[in-house]
Design a protein around this motif. Structure first.
Motif, PDB file in Angstrom:
ATOM      1  N   TYR A  68      47.004  33.329 -45.216  1.00 27.74           N
ATOM      2  CA  TYR A  68      46.364  32.028 -45.474  1.00 27.74           C
ATOM      3  C   TYR A  68      45.710  31.960 -46.860  1.00 27.74           C
ATOM      4  CZ  TYR A  68      46.808  31.168 -40.416  1.00 27.74           C
ATOM      5  OH  TYR A  68      47.285  31.007 -39.138  1.00 27.74           O
ATOM      6  N   TYR A  69      46.159  32.802 -47.811  1.00 22.31           N
ATOM      7  CA  TYR A  69      45.520  32.796 -49.120  1.00 22.31           C
ATOM      8  C   TYR A  69      46.531  33.212 -50.186  1.00 22.31           C
ATOM      9  CZ  TYR A  69      41.861  33.431 -52.660  1.00 22.31           C
ATOM     10  OH  TYR A  69      41.074  33.316 -53.772  1.00 22.31           O
ATOM     11  N   ALA A  70      46.762  32.327 -51.140  1.00 26.87           N
ATOM     12  CA  ALA A  70      47.618  32.644 -52.291  1.00 26.87           C
ATOM     13  C   ALA A  70      46.768  32.551 -53.540  1.00 26.87           C
ATOM     14  CB  ALA A  70      48.798  31.676 -52.373  1.00 26.87           C
TER      15      ALA A  70
ATOM     16  N   THR B  29      48.631  28.536 -49.018  1.00 24.50           N
ATOM     17  CA  THR B  29      48.337  29.503 -47.948  1.00 24.50           C
ATOM     18  C   THR B  29      49.502  30.445 -47.650  1.00 24.50           C
ATOM     19  OG1 THR B  29      49.043  27.884 -46.270  1.00 24.50           O
ATOM     20  CG2 THR B  29      46.690  27.939 -46.832  1.00 24.50           C
ATOM     21  N   LYS B  30      50.572  30.404 -48.450  1.00 24.19           N
ATOM     22  CA  LYS B  30      51.748  31.271 -48.238  1.00 24.19           C
ATOM     23  C   LYS B  30      52.315  31.090 -46.826  1.00 24.19           C
ATOM     24  CE  LYS B  30      49.695  35.130 -49.289  1.00 24.19           C
ATOM     25  NZ  LYS B  30      49.380  36.526 -49.666  1.00 24.19           N
ATOM     26  N   THR B  31      52.549  29.862 -46.445  1.00 23.39           N
ATOM     27  CA  THR B  31      53.079  29.562 -45.118  1.00 23.39           C
ATOM     28  C   THR B  31      54.247  28.582 -45.233  1.00 23.39           C
ATOM     29  OG1 THR B  31      51.471  27.763 -44.879  1.00 23.39           O
ATOM     30  CG2 THR B  31      50.861  29.907 -43.939  1.00 23.39           C
ATOM     31  N   ILE B  32      54.923  28.394 -44.120  1.00 25.03           N
ATOM     32  CA  ILE B  32      55.971  27.383 -44.017  1.00 25.03           C
ATOM     33  C   ILE B  32      55.769  26.630 -42.715  1.00 25.03           C
ATOM     34  CG2 ILE B  32      57.546  29.117 -43.021  1.00 25.03           C
ATOM     35  CD1 ILE B  32      59.884  27.468 -44.114  1.00 25.03           C
ATOM     36  N   SER B  33      55.767  25.307 -42.787  1.00 26.61           N
ATOM     37  CA  SER B  33      55.606  24.460 -41.600  1.00 26.61           C
ATOM     38  C   SER B  33      56.961  23.856 -41.246  1.00 26.61           C
ATOM     39  CB  SER B  33      54.581  23.358 -41.848  1.00 26.61           C
ATOM     40  OG  SER B  33      53.297  23.914 -42.073  1.00 26.61           O
ATOM     41  N   VAL B  34      57.369  24.061 -40.006  1.00 27.63           N
ATOM     42  CA  VAL B  34      58.694  23.663 -39.538  1.00 27.63           C
ATOM     43  C   VAL B  34      58.557  22.484 -38.580  1.00 27.63           C
ATOM     44  CG1 VAL B  34      60.776  24.408 -38.345  1.00 27.63           C
ATOM     45  CG2 VAL B  34      59.519  26.024 -39.789  1.00 27.63           C
ATOM     46  N   ALA B  35      59.354  21.440 -38.819  1.00 23.33           N
ATOM     47  CA  ALA B  35      59.325  20.253 -37.951  1.00 23.33           C
ATOM     48  C   ALA B  35      60.058  20.539 -36.653  1.00 23.33           C
ATOM     49  CB  ALA B  35      59.961  19.073 -38.672  1.00 23.33           C
ATOM     50  N   LYS B  36      59.411  20.232 -35.547  1.00 20.85           N
ATOM     51  CA  LYS B  36      60.019  20.427 -34.221  1.00 20.85           C
ATOM     52  C   LYS B  36      60.440  19.111 -33.586  1.00 20.85           C
ATOM     53  CE  LYS B  36      60.148  23.970 -32.766  1.00 20.85           C
ATOM     54  NZ  LYS B  36      61.180  24.992 -33.004  1.00 20.85           N
ATOM     55  N   GLY B  37      60.227  18.005 -34.307  1.00 20.98           N
ATOM     56  CA  GLY B  37      60.562  16.687 -33.768  1.00 20.98           C
ATOM     57  C   GLY B  37      59.354  16.046 -33.116  1.00 20.98           C
ATOM     58  N   GLY B  38      59.332  14.720 -33.152  1.00 22.07           N
ATOM     59  CA  GLY B  38      58.218  13.993 -32.533  1.00 22.07           C
ATOM     60  C   GLY B  38      56.885  14.291 -33.184  1.00 22.07           C
TER      61      GLY B  38
ATOM     62  N   PHE C  98      54.773  20.347 -35.220  1.00 23.91           N
ATOM     63  CA  PHE C  98      55.073  21.328 -36.257  1.00 23.91           C
ATOM     64  C   PHE C  98      54.697  22.730 -35.800  1.00 23.91           C
ATOM     65  CE2 PHE C  98      53.679  17.321 -38.216  1.00 23.91           C
ATOM     66  CZ  PHE C  98      54.835  16.955 -38.881  1.00 23.91           C
ATOM     67  N   GLU C  99      55.469  23.716 -36.278  1.00 30.64           N
ATOM     68  CA  GLU C  99      55.134  25.119 -36.122  1.00 30.64           C
ATOM     69  C   GLU C  99      54.986  25.719 -37.518  1.00 30.64           C
ATOM     70  OE1 GLU C  99      58.037  27.173 -33.842  1.00 30.64           O
ATOM     71  OE2 GLU C  99      57.330  26.398 -31.910  1.00 30.64           O
ATOM     72  N   THR C 100      54.017  26.589 -37.678  1.00 28.80           N
ATOM     73  CA  THR C 100      53.770  27.185 -38.984  1.00 28.80           C
ATOM     74  C   THR C 100      53.912  28.711 -38.901  1.00 28.80           C
ATOM     75  OG1 THR C 100      52.285  25.378 -39.610  1.00 28.80           O
ATOM     76  CG2 THR C 100      52.063  27.429 -40.838  1.00 28.80           C
TER      77      THR C 100
ATOM     78  N   GLN D 298      54.090  34.356 -36.778  1.00 27.16           N
ATOM     79  CA  GLN D 298      53.665  32.973 -36.541  1.00 27.16           C
ATOM     80  C   GLN D 298      52.226  32.762 -37.011  1.00 27.16           C
ATOM     81  OE1 GLN D 298      54.678  31.599 -32.659  1.00 27.16           O
ATOM     82  NE2 GLN D 298      54.574  29.458 -33.248  1.00 27.16           N
ATOM     83  N   ALA D 299      51.973  31.541 -37.516  1.00 26.30           N
ATOM     84  CA  ALA D 299      50.642  31.157 -37.971  1.00 26.30           C
ATOM     85  C   ALA D 299      50.211  29.905 -37.217  1.00 26.30           C
ATOM     86  CB  ALA D 299      50.653  30.913 -39.480  1.00 26.30           C
ATOM     87  N   SER D 300      49.084  29.352 -37.608  1.00 24.91           N
ATOM     88  CA  SER D 300      48.554  28.143 -36.971  1.00 24.91           C
ATOM     89  C   SER D 300      48.464  27.024 -38.005  1.00 24.91           C
ATOM     90  CB  SER D 300      47.175  28.412 -36.378  1.00 24.91           C
ATOM     91  OG  SER D 300      46.527  27.197 -36.027  1.00 24.91           O
ATOM     92  N   THR D 301      49.017  25.875 -37.670  1.00 24.06           N
ATOM     93  CA  THR D 301      48.955  24.730 -38.589  1.00 24.06           C
ATOM     94  C   THR D 301      47.509  24.291 -38.800  1.00 24.06           C
ATOM     95  OG1 THR D 301      51.112  24.004 -37.765  1.00 24.06           O
ATOM     96  CG2 THR D 301      49.828  22.405 -39.023  1.00 24.06           C
ATOM     97  N   THR D 302      46.733  24.315 -37.729  1.00 24.14           N
ATOM     98  CA  THR D 302      45.328  23.916 -37.841  1.00 24.14           C
ATOM     99  C   THR D 302      44.543  24.886 -38.717  1.00 24.14           C
ATOM    100  OG1 THR D 302      45.427  22.941 -35.620  1.00 24.14           O
ATOM    101  CG2 THR D 302      43.240  23.382 -36.530  1.00 24.14           C
ATOM    102  N   LEU D 303      44.742  26.202 -38.493  1.00 21.63           N
ATOM    103  CA  LEU D 303      44.038  27.195 -39.288  1.00 21.63           C
ATOM    104  C   LEU D 303      44.442  27.124 -40.761  1.00 21.63           C
ATOM    105  CD1 LEU D 303      43.999  30.374 -36.996  1.00 21.63           C
ATOM    106  CD2 LEU D 303      42.051  28.955 -37.691  1.00 21.63           C
ATOM    107  N   MET D 304      45.692  26.743 -41.019  1.00 28.40           N
ATOM    108  CA  MET D 304      46.165  26.602 -42.394  1.00 28.40           C
ATOM    109  C   MET D 304      45.274  25.629 -43.166  1.00 28.40           C
ATOM    110  SD  MET D 304      49.902  25.234 -43.671  1.00 28.40           S
ATOM    111  CE  MET D 304      49.670  23.581 -42.935  1.00 28.40           C
TER     112      MET D 304
END
Length: 391
Positions: free
Chosen positions: A113-115, A171-180, A183-185, A208-214
């Motif tokens: 979560y830190y770049a 945050t060195k993450t990737i958020s993936v769309a799951k539809g509707g 998101f998963e990060t 796996q990470a957390s979109t909220t924590l990001m």
């Protein structure tokens, strides 16, 4: 009651005067009725003359031809410029043509979560990562690969990417769309791959990470680091914008805004049909610039109005509309001829360079102008006829 002779004479004179006035008024009314009847009889001839007068006043003049040539030249020039923008480039060509784009290599440290600002500047955007660690493959394993990552990784969304993509970079993450709008990060780190020439670093989804924590970590960083935190955020946003600019002109381009968040599959299908960020952008540019040219020509022609030589303002406005009407007809014919010529010369992408935005604008003008001119002409003839009958 006895009436004197003098009184009788006075009454007789008054009656004679009234009869005389009545006869005079009757003669006047009869003359007016006769004149009005003659006007009615000649009404069709008068309307024809007014019609001819209107056509003469609204005919194209030498001044109008100059404006028509200028307007048509601007429209055709616009088509040539935007057709160049529609040319799809390779990823490498687009990157080379994008301002502020630089060479990048994967070198991500272990802190999650830190770049750092150095990592932000020197590493590729994390939402381009498609390789997965064994941990990710065994837990969640998002459907992410080189063919669909632009429709699945929400950082590539031209609108949502400004938020999610910027957050991913910071945050060195990737958020993936799951539809509707789900998101998963995942965390992104540096892995190792090899080819015939040796080993090299690659970006990889590690766990796996957390979109909220990001987003929480971004807020905490800004609060704790102050100016440095804001600088990191600004660098991340700038890198996101540069990356979007680099991707938009490539063969796969970028998805339409928001669509990927609803359904990445739908976004990919639209792309296969040629409906993506590049086509939408060029369509909008063509439409808006075409309208701007029409508006500019209308104002310029209005500024050149001379009451002494150009006649009534109503008919002059018709001449203005005719200039815009014919310039749009020429524009529509031009893009059609260009597309047919490209197709004849073997350009398989000819249809993608068709001026769709300008064509929509031109068709709107071509469809509506005759009705507008017809209404102006009807009003002109009506006013002239009313004045003729009331004279």
């Amino acid at each position: 009651m006895n009436i004197t002779e003098e009184k009788k004479l006075e009454i007789r004179e008054r009656l004679q005067k009234m009869v005389s006035e009545f006869d005079s008024k009757k003669t006047e009314i009869d003359q007016e009725l006769q004149d009005y009847s003659e006007k009615i009889d000649n009404l069709s001839v008068y309307i024809e003359s007014v019609d001819e007068e209107f056509e003469k006043l609204t005919g194209i003049t030498q001044k109008d031809i100059s404006f028509l040539v200028f307007a048509s030249t601007l429209q055709v020039a616009r088509q040539l410029i935007t057709s160049h923008l529609k040319t799809r480039l390779t990823d490498k060509e687009s990157a080379q043509k994008t301002p502020f784009h630089s060479e990048e290599h994967s070198d991500r440290r272990t802190r999650q979560y830190y770049a750092t600002k150095t990592e932000i500047a020197n590493n590729p955007v994390p939402f381009d990562a498609v390789r997965k660690s064994e941990t990710v493959k065994n837990n969640g394993n998002p459907k992410l690969n080189g063919f669909n990552h632009r429709y699945t990784a929400i950082g590539h969304d031209p609108l949502l990417g400004l938020v999610f993509g910027t957050a991913n970079i910071m945050t060195k993450t990737i958020s993936v769309a799951k539809g509707g709008f789900m998101f998963e990060t995942y965390h992104v780190g540096s892995g190792v791959a090899s080819n015939g020439r040796g080993e090299y670093n690659i970006d990889m989804l590690t766990n796996q990470a957390s979109t909220t924590l990001m987003f929480e970590h971004i807020c905490t960083r800004i609060k704790s680091e102050g100016k440095d935190g804001w600088e990191a955020l600004a660098m991340s946003l700038g890198k996101e914008i540069v990356h979007l600019m680099s991707d938009i002109r490539t063969s796969k381009s970028l998805p339409l805004p928001i669509v990927s968040a609803v359904s990445s599959d739908l976004s990919r299908v639209l792309n296969l049909c040629g409906i993506d960020a590049l086509s939408a952008t060029t369509f909008t540019i063509d439409l808006l610039v075409s309208k701007m040219i029409d508006t500019a020509i209308a104002y310029m022609h209005a500024w050149c109005y001379n009451p002494e030589s150009d006649g009534p303002i109503e008919t002059y406005e018709v001449r203005t509309k005719n200039i815009i009407y014919y310039s749009n007809l020429i524009s529509l014919a031009s893009t059609t001829v260009q597309t047919l010529f490209r197709a004849y010369m073997g350009d398989v992408s000819a249809i993608s360079k068709f001026d769709f935005g300008g064509a929509v604008s031109s068709l709107n003008v071509v469809w509506n102008t005759p009705f507008i001119i017809s209404n102006i002409k009807s009003e002109y003839i009506r006013n002239k006829t009313v004045n003729y009958l009331s004279e």
